[in-house]
Design a protein around this motif. Structure first.
Motif, PDB file in Angstrom:
ATOM      1  N   VAL A 266       0.776  -1.309   0.116  1.00  0.00           N
ATOM      2  CA  VAL A 266      -0.213   0.096   0.133  1.00  0.00           C
ATOM      3  C   VAL A 266       0.883   1.351   0.093  1.00  0.00           C
ATOM      4  N   LEU A 267       0.655   2.217  -0.651  1.00  0.00           N
ATOM      5  CA  LEU A 267       1.348   3.544  -0.912  1.00  0.00           C
ATOM      6  C   LEU A 267       0.368   4.448  -0.545  1.00  0.00           C
ATOM      7  N   TYR A 268       0.768   5.070   0.475  1.00  0.00           N
ATOM      8  CA  TYR A 268      -0.011   6.470   1.365  1.00  0.00           C
ATOM      9  C   TYR A 268       0.313   7.717   0.889  1.00  0.00           C
ATOM     10  N   ALA A 269      -0.315   8.498   0.339  1.00  0.00           N
ATOM     11  CA  ALA A 269      -0.140   9.919   0.004  1.00  0.00           C
ATOM     12  C   ALA A 269      -0.806  10.875   1.147  1.00  0.00           C
ATOM     13  N   GLY A 270      -0.124  11.498   1.751  1.00  0.00           N
ATOM     14  CA  GLY A 270      -0.731  12.558   2.530  1.00  0.00           C
ATOM     15  C   GLY A 270      -0.945  13.909   1.719  1.00  0.00           C
ATOM     16  N   LEU A 271      -1.987  14.387   1.563  1.00  0.00           N
ATOM     17  CA  LEU A 271      -2.097  15.377   0.467  1.00  0.00           C
ATOM     18  C   LEU A 271      -2.623  16.850   1.183  1.00  0.00           C
ATOM     19  N   MET A 272      -2.177  18.013   0.723  1.00  0.00           N
ATOM     20  CA  MET A 272      -2.651  19.107   1.037  1.00  0.00           C
ATOM     21  C   MET A 272      -3.520  19.439  -0.293  1.00  0.00           C
ATOM     22  N   PHE A 273      -4.910  19.877  -0.195  1.00  0.00           N
ATOM     23  CA  PHE A 273      -5.577  20.332  -1.229  1.00  0.00           C
ATOM     24  C   PHE A 273      -5.484  22.006  -1.226  1.00  0.00           C
ATOM     25  N   THR A 274      -4.505  22.623  -2.046  1.00  0.00           N
ATOM     26  CA  THR A 274      -4.001  23.991  -1.997  1.00  0.00           C
ATOM     27  C   THR A 274      -4.957  24.654  -2.977  1.00  0.00           C
ATOM     28  N   ASP A 275      -4.901  25.935  -2.935  1.00  0.00           N
ATOM     29  CA  ASP A 275      -5.514  26.736  -4.153  1.00  0.00           C
ATOM     30  C   ASP A 275      -4.862  26.228  -5.659  1.00  0.00           C
ATOM     31  N   ALA A 276      -3.806  25.817  -5.419  1.00  0.00           N
ATOM     32  CA  ALA A 276      -2.959  25.494  -6.755  1.00  0.00           C
ATOM     33  C   ALA A 276      -3.313  23.846  -7.042  1.00  0.00           C
ATOM     34  N   GLY A 277      -4.236  23.446  -6.306  1.00  0.00           N
ATOM     35  CA  GLY A 277      -4.458  21.757  -6.454  1.00  0.00           C
ATOM     36  C   GLY A 277      -3.744  20.844  -5.323  1.00  0.00           C
ATOM     37  N   PRO A 278      -3.982  19.585  -5.540  1.00  0.00           N
ATOM     38  CA  PRO A 278      -3.271  18.687  -4.353  1.00  0.00           C
ATOM     39  C   PRO A 278      -1.823  18.639  -4.520  1.00  0.00           C
ATOM     40  N   LYS A 279      -1.331  18.760  -3.282  1.00  0.00           N
ATOM     41  CA  LYS A 279       0.228  18.545  -3.568  1.00  0.00           C
ATOM     42  C   LYS A 279       0.544  17.798  -2.028  1.00  0.00           C
ATOM     43  N   VAL A 280       1.535  16.831  -2.353  1.00  0.00           N
ATOM     44  CA  VAL A 280       1.993  15.983  -1.419  1.00  0.00           C
ATOM     45  C   VAL A 280       2.646  16.499  -0.070  1.00  0.00           C
ATOM     46  N   LEU A 281       2.196  16.075   1.035  1.00  0.00           N
ATOM     47  CA  LEU A 281       2.920  16.447   2.371  1.00  0.00           C
ATOM     48  C   LEU A 281       3.976  15.406   2.781  1.00  0.00           C
ATOM     49  N   GLU A 282       3.401  14.141   2.709  1.00  0.00           N
ATOM     50  CA  GLU A 282       4.493  12.948   2.685  1.00  0.00           C
ATOM     51  C   GLU A 282       3.767  11.828   2.172  1.00  0.00           C
ATOM     52  N   PHE A 283       4.791  10.679   1.814  1.00  0.00           N
ATOM     53  CA  PHE A 283       4.497   9.446   1.740  1.00  0.00           C
ATOM     54  C   PHE A 283       4.471   8.530   2.708  1.00  0.00           C
ATOM     55  N   ASN A 284       3.687   7.623   2.872  1.00  0.00           N
ATOM     56  CA  ASN A 284       3.785   6.344   3.756  1.00  0.00           C
ATOM     57  C   ASN A 284       3.973   5.071   3.078  1.00  0.00           C
TER      58      ASN A 284
END
Ligand code: AMP
Ligand code: GLY
Length: 421
Positions: A266-284
């Motif tokens: 399993v690949l986990y993407a921690g995401l921040m939905f910014t005004d410029a679209g989703p960006k990665v905060l971290e992978f687990n």
């Protein structure tokens, strides 16, 4: 089929519970905890003792090993199981590095042109201080290595930024994990967790989830391993999932493959939905804890078959879906968590809580005392999870269950799933 679950927290309790519900499956678990006894047979082997795990797979005729936490993955447990010819769910160490080194994750994201926070990496305190003396505030400072979800500081002031750099690089607050620092620009937006299953070729998304990392209501106080979670989240509707698969997940898996690293598990993407679209905060490199508790509660499918398919490269042959009803998980933690969790307190009310319909009390840091009482044995103690026809109903049921449970100095957030996503 015999399946060994490695790990013994709330996530592993939820995984073991779902595996035990698959026909013909017997579940074993490393150490277990005060709640896993009804779904899995505990074996007295540390989740970090790779030799002993290999030995146990022979002793108990294990057909599949499912690894919950990141530390054994980063230490190469899957590599060793592969060598021993034992089917396993989880990535090899070279792939688990996507979580075990935040600098490596940024290197992969930069090469794959994946949207994420701008970052700078330092192992020299002077250079880190030079950068932090003039950078924009707030600034995000992360230990490069594994720190149980606690190695991230969002410094609001210049002094806090400088103190953090010193505590990581000079005082070695996180030991070698903090010997390299990753500094990131501060992103603003809403967060969500997106997990996918992959067997190295096929990729199947799981439904979205959201966790609450700060210790106190209103997202105040230090980061923890996670104080609660809910699933699904409107941020990760089908269109968003498709977009994130295309712009984030597939390019990262392809970049790893280009470097000779096949990612399975399993690949986990921690995401921040910014005004410029989703960006990665971290992978687990593993399932999120506590996101897995509400997510697996909603899973419609045979988890043993799904995990076996991942291990054997047959993921394209299986299918699953999710109960449309939302699920909410409230973590009950011990006094002093996250810095100095208190242990050894007797927990009461568990039977009453588990009689509440549409509710499961997953155990994280609990154990049975010699007289049969359930006592606290870690920072995150219980993950009380309920499903309901609406988020509000799931939330009310979970909190009703939480209120039947008691232990000294217990703590929980009262706003899990109440913050508008
Ligand atoms: P991580 O373990 O890297 O996901 O970081 C823990 C938490 O810190 C995240 O869930 C966010 O709430 C916050 N965080 C991490 N990186 C950033 C960033 N670049 N900007 C804003 N918040 C962040
Ligand atoms: N809940 C966040 C994590 O598992 O890292």
């Amino acid at each position: 089929m015999n399946i060994l679950v490695v790990g013994n927290g709330g996530r592993e309790h939820a995984i073991a519970w779902r595996l035990a519900g698959s026909p013909g499956v017997k579940v074993f678990i490393t150490k277990g905890n005060g709640g896993t006894g009804s779904v899995a047979q505990a074996i007295d082997v540390s989740p970090l003792d790779i030799d002993a795990i290999i030995e146990a797979t022979k002793l108990h005729g294990i057909d599949l090993v499912v690894v919950g936490p990141e530390a054994p993955l980063a230490a190469g447990l899957i590599d060793r199981l592969d060598l021993a010819g034992v089917a396993a769910f989880g990535p090899v160490a070279a792939a688990a590095k996507i979580e075990a080194s935040k600098a490596f994750a940024h290197e992969i994201m930069d090469a794959a042109q994946v949207p994420c926070a701008k970052s700078w990496t330092f192992d020299n305190v002077g250079q880190a201080i030079n950068h932090l003396e003039t950078c924009d505030l707030p600034v995000v400072i992360k230990a490069d290595g594994l720190a149980a979800g606690k190695g991230v500081v969002i410094a609001q002031t210049r002094q806090e930024a400088l103190d953090t750099a010193n505590s990581f690089l000079v005082d070695r607050k996180f030991g070698d994990s903090g010997a390299t620092l990753v500094v990131e620009e501060f992103l603003v937006g809403e967060e969500a967790s997106f997990m996918v299953l992959t067997d190295g070729e096929a990729i199947l998304p799981l439904d979205g989830a959201r966790d609450h990392k700060r210790i106190f209501d209103g997202d105040q106080g230090p980061n923890t391993g996670g104080m609660g979670a809910y699933s699904p989240t409107p941020l990760l509707d089908e269109a968003a999932q498709g977009q994130i698969l295309k712009t984030i997940i597939k390019p990262v898996l392809a970049e790893l493959k280009r470097r000779g690293i096949t990612y399975k598990g399993v690949l986990y993407a921690g995401l921040m939905f910014t005004d410029a679209g989703p960006k990665v905060l971290e992978f687990n490199c593993r399932f999120g804890d506590p996101e897995t508790q509400p997510l697996l509660y909603r899973l419609r499918g045979d988890l043993a078959e799904i995990m076996m398919a991942v291990a054997h490269g047959r993921l394209s042959e299986v299918s699953f879906s999710f109960d449309p009803r939302p699920a909410v998980c409230v973590v009950m933690s011990s006094g002093g968590y996250p810095d100095t969790p208190k242990t050894g307190d007797v927990i009461t009310g568990l039977d009453d809580a588990s009689r509440i319909p549409d509710t499961r009390v997953f155990h994280s840091g609990t154990k049975l005392s010699s007289d049969g009482a359930t006592i606290t044995s870690g920072g995150r103690v219980l993950a009380v999870t309920s499903i309901g026809t609406s988020m509000q109903e799931a939330r009310e049921t979970a909190y009703k269950a939480v209120k039947t449970i008691h232990f000294n100095d217990m703590h929980y957030r009262t706003d899990i799933a109440a913050i508008k996503p």
